[in-house]
Design a protein around this motif. Structure first.
Motif, short mmCIF file in Angstrom:
data_model
loop_
_atom_site.label_atom_id
_atom_site.label_comp_id
_atom_site.label_asym_id
_atom_site.label_seq_id
_atom_site.Cartn_x
_atom_site.Cartn_y
_atom_site.Cartn_z
N LEU A 115 36.91 44.26 38.76
CA LEU A 115 37.60 43.05 38.29
C LEU A 115 36.24 42.90 36.78
N GLU A 116 35.67 43.93 36.78
CA GLU A 116 34.55 43.82 35.28
C GLU A 116 35.84 44.87 33.99
N LEU A 117 36.58 46.04 35.37
CA LEU A 117 37.48 46.92 34.27
C LEU A 117 38.84 46.26 33.68
N ALA A 118 38.72 45.27 34.58
CA ALA A 118 40.13 44.32 34.49
C ALA A 118 40.07 43.28 32.86
N ARG A 119 38.79 42.86 33.10
CA ARG A 119 38.08 42.35 32.13
C ARG A 119 38.39 42.69 30.68
N GLU A 120 37.53 43.73 31.35
CA GLU A 120 37.56 44.80 29.71
C GLU A 120 39.49 45.04 28.71
N LEU A 121 40.08 45.95 30.09
CA LEU A 121 41.65 46.33 29.53
C LEU A 121 41.85 45.09 29.58
N HIS A 122 41.87 43.35 29.89
CA HIS A 122 42.58 42.30 29.44
C HIS A 122 42.87 42.36 27.83
N ASP A 123 41.37 42.13 27.61
CA ASP A 123 40.65 41.72 25.80
C ASP A 123 41.33 43.10 24.99
N VAL A 124 41.08 44.06 25.58
CA VAL A 124 41.68 45.54 24.35
C VAL A 124 43.52 45.68 24.66
N VAL A 125 44.49 44.77 25.70
CA VAL A 125 45.44 44.79 25.47
C VAL A 125 45.48 43.22 24.46
N ALA A 126 44.88 42.31 24.95
CA ALA A 126 44.96 40.86 23.78
C ALA A 126 44.56 41.51 22.66
N HIS A 127 43.52 42.52 22.38
CA HIS A 127 43.12 42.89 20.75
C HIS A 127 44.99 43.83 20.69
N HIS A 128 45.70 44.27 21.17
CA HIS A 128 46.43 45.66 20.57
C HIS A 128 47.54 44.38 20.28
N VAL A 129 48.11 43.57 21.40
CA VAL A 129 48.68 42.46 20.65
C VAL A 129 48.93 41.65 19.84
N THR A 130 47.50 41.60 19.75
CA THR A 130 47.37 40.79 18.24
C THR A 130 47.56 41.30 17.03
N GLY A 131 47.78 42.65 17.21
CA GLY A 131 47.83 43.22 16.03
C GLY A 131 49.54 43.43 16.15
N ILE A 132 49.81 43.74 17.04
CA ILE A 132 51.90 44.01 17.09
C ILE A 132 52.22 42.55 16.18
N VAL A 133 51.54 41.29 17.08
CA VAL A 133 52.04 40.41 16.31
C VAL A 133 51.58 40.23 14.46
N VAL A 134 50.92 40.38 14.27
CA VAL A 134 50.56 40.80 12.59
C VAL A 134 51.15 41.65 12.17
N GLN A 135 51.25 42.90 12.46
CA GLN A 135 52.56 43.93 12.12
C GLN A 135 54.09 43.45 11.81
N ALA A 136 54.38 42.42 12.70
CA ALA A 136 55.46 42.27 12.52
C ALA A 136 55.70 40.96 11.96
N GLN A 137 54.94 40.35 11.78
CA GLN A 137 54.62 39.21 10.03
C GLN A 137 54.28 39.67 8.59
N ALA A 138 53.78 40.94 8.82
CA ALA A 138 53.79 41.82 7.69
C ALA A 138 55.37 42.61 7.41
N ALA A 139 55.53 42.61 8.87
CA ALA A 139 56.53 44.07 8.53
C ALA A 139 58.55 42.49 7.81
N ARG A 140 58.13 41.41 8.15
CA ARG A 140 58.86 40.11 7.79
C ARG A 140 59.11 40.37 5.67
N LEU A 141 57.16 40.10 5.38
CA LEU A 141 57.48 40.52 4.20
C LEU A 141 58.11 41.68 3.25
N VAL A 142 57.34 42.95 4.11
CA VAL A 142 57.82 43.78 3.25
C VAL A 142 59.55 44.53 3.65
N ALA A 143 60.45 43.81 4.57
CA ALA A 143 61.48 43.89 4.54
C ALA A 143 61.94 42.66 3.37
N GLY A 144 61.38 42.10 2.70
CA GLY A 144 62.06 41.22 1.45
C GLY A 144 61.95 41.95 0.86
#
Length: 380
Positions: A178-207
């Motif tokens: 359970l402790e490791l699951a909580r830690e990895l949950h936060d890790v995945v949330a961090h990665h997904v947040t980075g994906i969202v931020v980079q996707a938003q940046a990609a929209r600006l870069v494309a233009g």
């Protein structure tokens, strides 16, 4: 060290062998003085066969217990029909007690109960087959009865202890999951947040800068690969959604952990191969927990240690963590160094695809060695 451990493991068998030989000698002398030496041969051979089965009980406790009971039942029957001294004698009763106790401790409930009931039936049958005495109770049965009772009592007690230890170890494993699951949950949330931020940046870069779009997309793919790798590591783990406690914060640096241990323990030398900033968070946390648990075990169970060495290395295969001390072996240390903390650490390390070993060193002291693979970060 290995020879000492083997001798310690063989101590119960050695104790049984000595007690068995003493009982066999007492029985032989008693029969020789009352019946004659030749009347002891049959019962003595039966006792020796059952004693050998008792020494081999770890091979298969159920089958050997049944074999010992069959030998004893045949011995009781032959002794009655051939007008030999009553059985089971002291040596045979002792061997049967070991076989019954081992079966009651380790077999499933129904077979264990069957073996215990068969032992009781043998005691009662031996009393009925014995020749009457003025008191109505054969002296042989007076020995076989308490031996059976002691075997069942000890077997049940050890069975309860084993069940309690197993339940505690399973709880430790579950808590670590359970402790490791909580830690990895936060890790995945961090990665997904980075994906969202980079996707938003990609929209600006494309233009504005279309030529930079491939690099931005590669970064999104890399972040997605990291998130998938972390999620693969959490397969089989469930986050306790009812537990509202926040995820544990990042661990302190290893040098700070070592410095804190130095204040109340033996000197610790830390060898760290490169900064851990490039490691995945779950690997960094696991390395910290391994070192923390190993140093805690030194503080609790090896106060005689003069020094401790912590080595964290990195190679092409991943991360290796080794914690070594130079304390002399003690009985307390031998019994507790494989405790529940290391069970939790082993569960964590194995979940991440690594290995963990802990045990005495050939030249003295104790060693904990863990290996952790590092996930590849190659975009597909």
């Amino acid at each position: 060290m290995r020879i000492w451990n083997r001798l310690a493991g063989a101590a119960p068998d050695l104790g049984f062998a000595v007690a068995f030989l003493v009982a066999l000698a007492v029985e032989a002398v008693a029969v020789a003085q009352s019946w004659g030496a030749r009347y002891w041969v049959f019962g003595g051979l039966a006792a020796v066969v059952t004693g050998v089965l008792a020494l081999l009980r770890r091979w298969h406790r159920g089958r050997l217990a049944v074999a010992g009971l069959v030998v004893a039942a045949v011995t009781v029957l032959v002794a009655r029909l051939a007008h030999l001294p009553a059985e089971p004698g002291p040596a045979l009763a002792l061997a049967l007690a070991v076989l019954v106790g081992a079966a009651v401790r380790t077999l499933p409930p129904v077979p264990a109960g069957a073996v215990g009931a068969a032992g009781l039936a043998l005691v009662v049958g031996g009393q009925l087959a014995a020749r009457p005495s003025p008191s109505g109770i054969s002296s042989v049965a007076a020995l076989a009865g308490p031996a059976w009772l002691a075997a069942v009592a000890v077997g049940l007690s050890l069975r309860l202890v084993d069940a309690r230890n197993q339940a505690t170890a399973e709880k430790v494993r579950q808590d670590e999951r359970l402790e490791l699951a909580r830690e990895l949950h936060d890790v995945v949330a961090h990665h997904v947040t980075g994906i969202v931020v980079q996707a938003q940046a990609a929209r600006l870069v494309a233009g504005r800068h279309p030529e930079k779009l491939p690099a931005t997309l590669a970064g999104i793919e890399l972040a997605g690969s990291d998130a998938l790798a972390a999620m693969r590591r959490v397969v089989g783990l469930l986050r306790d959604t009812a537990d509202a406690a926040p995820a544990s914060p990042g661990p302190e640096q290893l040098d700070a952990l070592v410095e804190r241990f130095n204040r109340h323990g033996p000197p610790v030398r830390l060898h760290l191969a490169g900064p851990p900033t490039e490691w995945p968070p779950e690997v960094t946390t696991t390395v910290h927990r391994i070192v923390q648990e190993a140093l805690t075990n030194v503080s609790r169970h090896a106060p005689q240690a003069r020094s401790v060495t912590v080595t964290v290395g990195r190679d092409a295969d991943g991360i290796s963590v080794e914690v070594v001390d130079d304390a002399p072996p003690t009985p307390v240390r031998k019994g507790h160094r494989g405790g529940y903390g290391l069970i939790g650490m082993r569960e964590r390390v194995q979940t991440l695809g690594g290995t963990l070993r802990a045990g005495p060193r050939p030249d003295g002291g104790w060693a904990v060695l863990a290996t952790l693979p590092l996930p590849t970060r190659t975009p597909r």
